[in-house]
Scaffold this motif. Structure first.
Motif, PDB file in Angstrom:
ATOM      1  N   TYR A  32       0.880  -1.165   0.000  1.00 57.00           N
ATOM      2  CA  TYR A  32       0.000   0.000   0.000  1.00 57.00           C
ATOM      3  C   TYR A  32       0.923   1.222   0.000  1.00 57.00           C
ATOM      4  CZ  TYR A  32      -4.044  -2.868   1.475  1.00 57.00           C
ATOM      5  OH  TYR A  32      -5.055  -3.785   1.564  1.00 57.00           O
ATOM      6  N   PHE A  34       1.530   5.535  -0.284  1.00 59.60           N
ATOM      7  CA  PHE A  34       0.912   6.813   0.049  1.00 59.60           C
ATOM      8  C   PHE A  34       1.872   7.958  -0.277  1.00 59.60           C
ATOM      9  CE2 PHE A  34      -2.386   4.910   2.755  1.00 59.60           C
ATOM     10  CZ  PHE A  34      -1.805   3.708   3.106  1.00 59.60           C
ATOM     11  N   TYR A  36       2.144  11.857   1.292  1.00 59.49           N
ATOM     12  CA  TYR A  36       1.659  12.853   2.231  1.00 59.49           C
ATOM     13  C   TYR A  36       2.388  14.170   1.971  1.00 59.49           C
ATOM     14  CZ  TYR A  36      -0.629   9.399   5.315  1.00 59.49           C
ATOM     15  OH  TYR A  36      -1.447   8.443   5.852  1.00 59.49           O
ATOM     16  N   LEU A  46      -2.862  13.639   3.615  1.00 57.76           N
ATOM     17  CA  LEU A  46      -2.787  12.625   2.574  1.00 57.76           C
ATOM     18  C   LEU A  46      -3.124  13.233   1.215  1.00 57.76           C
ATOM     19  CD1 LEU A  46      -2.435   9.566   1.974  1.00 57.76           C
ATOM     20  CD2 LEU A  46      -4.924   9.397   2.145  1.00 57.76           C
ATOM     21  N   LYS A  49      -3.286   7.738  -2.553  1.00 56.09           N
ATOM     22  CA  LYS A  49      -2.897   6.417  -2.090  1.00 56.09           C
ATOM     23  C   LYS A  49      -3.102   5.404  -3.207  1.00 56.09           C
ATOM     24  CE  LYS A  49      -7.526   6.093  -0.163  1.00 56.09           C
ATOM     25  NZ  LYS A  49      -8.340   6.364   1.019  1.00 56.09           N
ATOM     26  N   PHE A  51      -3.628   1.145  -3.641  1.00 54.28           N
ATOM     27  CA  PHE A  51      -3.759  -0.173  -3.024  1.00 54.28           C
ATOM     28  C   PHE A  51      -3.787  -1.262  -4.083  1.00 54.28           C
ATOM     29  CE2 PHE A  51      -4.117   1.554   1.032  1.00 54.28           C
ATOM     30  CZ  PHE A  51      -5.006   2.604   1.024  1.00 54.28           C
ATOM     31  N   ILE A  94       2.899   0.862   3.576  1.00 55.91           N
ATOM     32  CA  ILE A  94       2.405   0.090   4.701  1.00 55.91           C
ATOM     33  C   ILE A  94       2.278  -1.357   4.266  1.00 55.91           C
ATOM     34  CG2 ILE A  94      -0.064   0.338   4.263  1.00 55.91           C
ATOM     35  CD1 ILE A  94      -0.326   0.868   7.322  1.00 55.91           C
ATOM     36  N   HIS A  95       2.558  -2.221   5.196  1.00 53.08           N
ATOM     37  CA  HIS A  95       2.532  -3.641   4.904  1.00 53.08           C
ATOM     38  C   HIS A  95       1.123  -4.100   4.618  1.00 53.08           C
ATOM     39  CE1 HIS A  95       2.253  -7.907   6.167  1.00 53.08           C
ATOM     40  NE2 HIS A  95       3.397  -8.003   5.554  1.00 53.08           N
ATOM     41  N   GLY A  98      -2.325  -6.248   7.172  1.00 55.15           N
ATOM     42  CA  GLY A  98      -2.745  -5.964   8.537  1.00 55.15           C
ATOM     43  C   GLY A  98      -1.708  -5.339   9.432  1.00 55.15           C
ATOM     44  N   SER A  99      -0.469  -5.226   9.012  1.00 51.90           N
ATOM     45  CA  SER A  99       0.515  -4.569   9.872  1.00 51.90           C
ATOM     46  C   SER A  99       0.139  -3.110  10.055  1.00 51.90           C
ATOM     47  CB  SER A  99       1.903  -4.670   9.245  1.00 51.90           C
ATOM     48  OG  SER A  99       2.821  -3.845   9.942  1.00 51.90           O
ATOM     49  N   GLU A 100       0.405  -2.627  11.247  1.00 52.88           N
ATOM     50  CA  GLU A 100       0.010  -1.255  11.541  1.00 52.88           C
ATOM     51  C   GLU A 100       1.064  -0.232  11.178  1.00 52.88           C
ATOM     52  OE1 GLU A 100      -1.644  -4.278  14.386  1.00 52.88           O
ATOM     53  OE2 GLU A 100       0.364  -3.639  13.822  1.00 52.88           O
ATOM     54  N   LYS A 101       2.218  -0.663  10.732  1.00 50.58           N
ATOM     55  CA  LYS A 101       3.330   0.270  10.609  1.00 50.58           C
ATOM     56  C   LYS A 101       3.375   0.965   9.258  1.00 50.58           C
ATOM     57  CE  LYS A 101       6.322  -2.102  13.861  1.00 50.58           C
ATOM     58  NZ  LYS A 101       7.682  -2.604  14.127  1.00 50.58           N
ATOM     59  N   LEU A 102       3.572   2.260   9.313  1.00 47.99           N
ATOM     60  CA  LEU A 102       3.752   3.093   8.121  1.00 47.99           C
ATOM     61  C   LEU A 102       5.226   3.455   8.060  1.00 47.99           C
ATOM     62  CD1 LEU A 102       1.896   4.414   5.946  1.00 47.99           C
ATOM     63  CD2 LEU A 102       1.839   6.426   7.398  1.00 47.99           C
ATOM     64  N   PHE A 104       8.096   5.630   6.282  1.00 49.27           N
ATOM     65  CA  PHE A 104       8.238   6.849   5.490  1.00 49.27           C
ATOM     66  C   PHE A 104       9.590   6.918   4.797  1.00 49.27           C
ATOM     67  CE2 PHE A 104       4.606   9.455   6.599  1.00 49.27           C
ATOM     68  CZ  PHE A 104       4.185   8.948   7.809  1.00 49.27           C
ATOM     69  N   GLY A 105       9.605   7.570   3.645  1.00 51.61           N
ATOM     70  CA  GLY A 105      10.854   8.035   3.078  1.00 51.61           C
ATOM     71  C   GLY A 105      11.320   9.258   3.848  1.00 51.61           C
TER      72      GLY A 105
END
Lengths: 114, 114
Positions: A32, A34, A36, A46, A49, A51, A94-95, A98-102, A104-105
């Motif tokens: 996924y 994004f 920003y 945002l 995005k 997906f 983002i993974h 279901g992973s919650e981690k975003l 960033f570059g």
């Protein structure tokens, strides 16, 4: 582990010129993705995005981005830059699953000359 | 409008004096995140709550703690702020369980340590 690379730390363009901000990701599956934008002293907004589906994604403020799996890229574009677009731009991944981690570059700072 | 609210927007504290930053959301999202962002850097995830479950990043200093008394509120506590903790602190939310894990960001709290 997934990672995001924004090769350009700082870009300067003239108002009315076209813009492309580069983003490359490292991830085994389809992530996924994004973009920003952050104005000075503000939070992150945002822009768009990706997906799945159409690889050309339209966002707010006239921005678009194209997902290219073969190049592991998700570059942000705008045909005509406005002075108000001056800001910091972050690409993130983002993974999927279901992973919650975003992740960033490091961001690209955009300066717009009149 | 549904949103993520952070208070205060600007916080000044003294070296070693505990400080608490607040985040609230009206989105009814089940995940809340705290990021630290230093000048000209990308946001760095400190920890997040998935409902009531606290998830700390491995490299988050013990000096940083968090509380989530209910779905709507989440607090960041810095027990003994050092000069190196001066940064923008961003709160974000997302809803895990839907197809998309988009994160919504608040405007941030700028912390100054004297």
């Amino acid at each position: 582990a997934q990672s995001v690379t924004q090769p350009d730390i700082h870009i300067t363009v003239s108002e009315g010129a076209s813009l492309e901000l580069r983003c490359n990701y490292s991830y085994g599956a389809t992530p996924y993705l994004f973009w920003y934008v952050q104005s000075p002293g503000q939070g992150l907004q945002l822009l768009l995005k990706y997906f799945s589906g159409d690889t050309l994604v339209q966002g707010i403020k006239g921005f678009e981005a194209e997902f290219k799996r073969s190049q592991s890229s998700f570059n942000l574009r705008k045909p005509s830059v406005h002075w108000s677009d001056a800001a910091e731009y972050f690409c993130a991944v983002i993974h999927q699953g279901g992973s919650e981690k975003l992740v960033f570059g490091k961001g690209t700072k955009l300066t717009v000359n009149p | 409008d549904a949103m993520v609210i952070q208070n205060p927007r600007y916080q000044v504290t003294q070296f070693g004096k505990p400080v608490t930053l607040s985040c609230s959301q009206t989105l009814n999202h089940n995940v809340m995140y705290w990021y630290q962002q230093k000048s000209s850097q990308a946001p760095k995830l400190l920890f997040h709550y998935y409902d009531k479950d606290f998830n700390n990043e491995a490299d988050t200093p013990d000096n940083f703690q968090s509380r989530r008394p209910n779905t709507s509120f989440c607090f960041l506590d810095i027990r003994s702020p050092g000069l190196g903790d001066a940064a923008m602190y961003l709160c974000a939310t997302s809803r895990i369980g839907t197809v998309y894990n988009e994160q919504f960001f608040g405007p941030g709290t700028r912390l100054t340590v004297l």
